[in-house]
Design a protein around this motif. Sequence first.
Motif, PDB file in Angstrom:
ATOM      1  N   PHE A   1       1.073  -0.858  -0.210  1.00 53.13           N
ATOM      2  CA  PHE A   1      -0.041  -0.316   0.219  1.00 53.13           C
ATOM      3  C   PHE A   1       0.974   1.157  -0.485  1.00 53.13           C
ATOM      4  N   GLN A   2       3.006   1.305  -0.193  1.00 57.96           N
ATOM      5  CA  GLN A   2       3.261   2.222  -0.772  1.00 57.96           C
ATOM      6  C   GLN A   2       3.057   2.955  -1.240  1.00 57.96           C
ATOM      7  N   PRO A   3       2.983   4.271  -1.806  1.00 55.76           N
ATOM      8  CA  PRO A   3       4.024   5.331  -1.038  1.00 55.76           C
ATOM      9  C   PRO A   3       3.186   5.454  -0.186  1.00 55.76           C
ATOM     10  N   HIS A   4       1.060   5.408   0.269  1.00 59.46           N
ATOM     11  CA  HIS A   4       0.617   6.106   1.042  1.00 59.46           C
ATOM     12  C   HIS A   4       0.443   5.426   2.983  1.00 59.46           C
ATOM     13  N   VAL A   5       0.880   4.123   2.518  1.00 57.20           N
ATOM     14  CA  VAL A   5       0.286   3.527   3.827  1.00 57.20           C
ATOM     15  C   VAL A   5       1.221   2.388   4.026  1.00 57.20           C
ATOM     16  N   SER A   6       1.318   2.585   5.027  1.00 57.96           N
ATOM     17  CA  SER A   6       3.287   1.623   5.676  1.00 57.96           C
ATOM     18  C   SER A   6       3.003   1.041   6.642  1.00 57.96           C
ATOM     19  N   VAL A   7       1.468  -0.744   6.551  1.00 59.15           N
ATOM     20  CA  VAL A   7       1.136  -1.544   7.247  1.00 59.15           C
ATOM     21  C   VAL A   7       1.002  -2.263   6.643  1.00 59.15           C
ATOM     22  N   GLN A   8       2.048  -3.201   7.492  1.00 57.40           N
ATOM     23  CA  GLN A   8       1.847  -5.060   6.718  1.00 57.40           C
ATOM     24  C   GLN A   8       0.464  -5.027   6.765  1.00 57.40           C
ATOM     25  N   THR A   9       0.087  -6.279   6.054  1.00 55.31           N
ATOM     26  CA  THR A   9      -0.954  -7.061   5.785  1.00 55.31           C
ATOM     27  C   THR A   9      -0.709  -8.195   5.403  1.00 55.31           C
TER      28      THR A   9
END
Length: 145
Positions: free
Chosen positions: A36-44
């Motif tokens: 989800f980069q470059p907007h969100v950096s959550v391991q999913t």
Amino acid sequence: MLPDGILGSPGLGYVREWILQNARVLASIDLHADTFQPHVSVQTSVLVLERKTAREMAVESAAGRLTDYDVFMAVANHIGHDKRGNVTYVRDSRGNEIVEEIQETLKEYEDGKPVYKKQRSSRKVVDDNTLQIAQAFRLWLNEQD
């Protein structure tokens, strides 16, 4: 999709327990950290669930344990872009980008009427294995029946 914190945090065990009691986990797919980069950096991770019937839950309750079953598991380690959102391409052992030949159908107009022509061209191969994972899951799911 669930943040991996829900799947691994000791304090959120009740969420995992609820999932296992109320649904069958058909698939668990670990997504790349940059998905989800470059907007969100959550391991999913993606969990594909199938709601259990009242009968299935009653049988498990009477048995005092959950029913064992197979789960499709995969890792999406190539997602087609980097953490900045730039497209990434498949490379050979020497670091050269791999190019594939494709045939495209082009729509042109001659005397006001559409004419379809085939044209060969080449394009770089995007480094993304998510489609292959989806196809493998469909095959696996068909084998389960």
